[in-house]
Every structure is written in C-alpha cells, then in structure tokens.
Enzyme design. Structure first.
Site, PDB file in Angstrom:
ATOM      1  N   ASP A  11      40.388  31.866  49.453  1.00  0.00           N
ATOM      2  CA  ASP A  11      40.704  33.187  48.889  1.00  0.00           C
ATOM      3  C   ASP A  11      42.210  33.331  48.986  1.00  0.00           C
ATOM      4  O   ASP A  11      42.761  33.257  50.088  1.00  0.00           O
ATOM      5  CB  ASP A  11      40.018  34.292  49.692  1.00  0.00           C
ATOM      6  CG  ASP A  11      38.508  34.074  49.753  1.00  0.00           C
ATOM      7  OD1 ASP A  11      37.911  34.316  50.820  1.00  0.00           O
ATOM      8  OD2 ASP A  11      37.948  33.620  48.750  1.00  0.00           O
ATOM      9  N   ASP A 130      28.838  39.384  43.286  1.00  0.00           N
ATOM     10  CA  ASP A 130      28.983  39.922  44.656  1.00  0.00           C
ATOM     11  C   ASP A 130      27.881  40.957  44.827  1.00  0.00           C
ATOM     12  O   ASP A 130      27.845  41.957  44.097  1.00  0.00           O
ATOM     13  CB  ASP A 130      30.371  40.556  44.845  1.00  0.00           C
ATOM     14  CG  ASP A 130      31.487  39.506  44.762  1.00  0.00           C
ATOM     15  OD1 ASP A 130      32.635  39.870  44.448  1.00  0.00           O
ATOM     16  OD2 ASP A 130      31.190  38.306  44.978  1.00  0.00           O
TER      17      ASP A 130
END
Ligand SMILES: O=C(O)c1ccccc1NC[C@H](O)[C@H](O)[C@H](O)COP(=O)(O)O
Length: 252
Positions: A11, A130
């Site tokens: 990330d 998500d």
C-alpha cells in the site's frame, strides 16, 4: 489443481509503503522498490501495488515506481488505487503493470469493467471489493478507501463484476485488514462459490495457518498479504514451505 499464488501487497502513499489496521492508523513500512525486489527474490508469485492516495499526482508517482520496478522484478504486477478511466489503465499497463485493479470507479460505473476487458483483455482487469460485515452472512461494499458505504451486497456485486468481464476478484475484508487474526473465510467462500473467476483473498493474514485456511475453508485461489510480510513475522519461503507440507500446490 492450479498452483496457488502468494501475493505481497504494497500500500503506497507519498512514495512510501504504509500499513494500518482496517484502513486506519497508517504506519511507514519501507521503500516500495526495495521491498518489491526483496519479495521477488524471496519467491513471491505476484505483487500488488495499491496507491491509497489516489490522486493524479500520486498516479504519476506510481507509474514511475512501476517503470523502475519492471527492470528488476519479473513477476505479474497488479496496480490499483484511483484508476478511473481507460487512459488510467493504459498508463499503468504501459508503465509495466500486468493487471489493473479497479474499485470505486467500477462501483460508480460497472461498464468500465467491460470497456477495460474489451480494450486490454479480461486477464488485465481485477475488480477490488472492500467488504464490511453487516450482519450474519452479509457484507456491504464500501468505496473510496473504505470511507464510504454503498448500498451493494458484496456477494451480489462480485457476481455482477464477473458478469461484466472482470478477470479476477481481489476481495478485502475491512474488518480483518491489518489485525493479523485471519482472513474472513465466510466472505471469501460466499463469493468464491458464486463466481467462476479467481478470487484473491485479502485482509487479516497473521500466520501461515491463516493462509492455509483462506485457500481451503475460504476457497480462495490466491492469498494477498501485507502486515505478515512487511513486519517480517514470516518470510514468503517459510509460508510456501508450510503450505507445501500441508499439500497445497505451490510454486517453489
Ligand atoms: O484499499 C485501500 O484503499 C486502503 C486504504 C488505506 C489502507 C489500506 C487499504 N487497503 C488495505 C490493503 O489492501 C491491505 O494491504 C490488504 O488488505 C492486506 O492487509 P493485511 O491484513 O495487512 O495482510
């Protein structure tokens, strides 16, 4: 049986790798190029890069990181974060990415999945989902780095994404992300049993057993992890040895 893939996830924000819990409290976890080279040398099967800043500027940074990386790292690279148009996809693919992950933009306009699949091939289009638990056996889709709730059921959205031409699904449990207590295997199994495209499990890896459970109980085709690798809890080779001993088809 197809070999299962171990996919470290980087990330990235501000040109650095970060890691948090349930998408919050992000801490520095190192340099993206150095970490990617390290994981490649360790035997990772693929790499996922997620630009969590997701601005025009950060996408240019990501494109230059991917271009630099492609000189040293020869495994499939998936890049996501802020990809909204065919032009964004083309920029990442021309920089050296093999696949692009789309999340918020696909929820906003599912046709983007089909357009990307027609233009670049389904194998390039990963739809990232998500999902947050919203009751017994129910998960809701959140977008914008999990900051916004949608009215979409995660399993139904996964089925639609597959119908629209997604080549693969990257399913992240928001509840489990970064807690190293295991994947949400109920979520992954519910989606894996509803689609015929590969599912990459994401969020929660803390021990090799967790990855084994995701590939068996969770019926995932691949496992993505960040914390367990970035914090050096286990190495990729340790995880692969463990899975091979448990009888999982793994590339060594
Ligand atoms: O996906 C995002 O937009 C986002 C934004 C901020 C922080 C994290 C984010 N995503 C979570 C990443 O996909 C994360 O690397 C995976 O869920 C794997 O997390 P671990 O539980 O550490 O293995």
């Amino acid at each position: 049986m197809l070999t299962r893939r171990i996919i470290p996830c980087l990330d990235v924000t501000g040109g650095r790798v970060v890691k948090g819990q349930s998408f919050l409290n992000l801490r520095d976890a190192g340099d993206p190029v150095a970490l990617a080279k390290f994981y490649y040398e360790q035997g990772a099967d693929e790499l996922a890069f997620l630009d969590i800043t997701a601005t025009v500027e950060s996408r240019k940074t990501m494109a230059s990181i991917i271009a630099e990386l492609s000189k040293y790292v020869f495994m499939p690279l998936t890049v996501g974060g802020g990809i909204r148009t065919i032009a964004d996809m083309r920029e990442m693919l021309l920089s050296g990415a093999d696949k692009v992950a789309i999340n918020t933009a696909a929820v906003a306009r599912p046709e983007l999945i089909t357009e990307g699949a027609i233009k670049f091939g389904s194998q390039c289009i990963v739809v990232a989902i998500d999902a947050k638990r919203s009751g017994e056996g129910k998960w809701v889709v959140r977008t914008h780095s999990a900051t916004q709730a949608s009215n979409l059921d995660a399993v139904e959205w996964a089925k639609k994404a597959a119908e629209m031409g997604a080549g693969e699904l990257l399913v992240t449990s928001i509840d489990s992300d970064g807690h190293q207590k295991g994947y949400d295997n109920d979520l992954n199994r519910a989606i894996s049993e509803s689609v015929s495209i590969p599912l990459i499990a994401s969020g929660g890896a803390g021990t090799p057993d967790h990855l084994y459970d995701a590939l068996t109980v969770g019926k995932a085709d691949a496992v993505l992890a960040a914390s367990i690798f970035h914090y050096g809890t286990y190495s990729i080779s340790q995880v692969k040895e463990f899975l091979a001993r448990k009888g999982v088809a793994i590339r060594r």
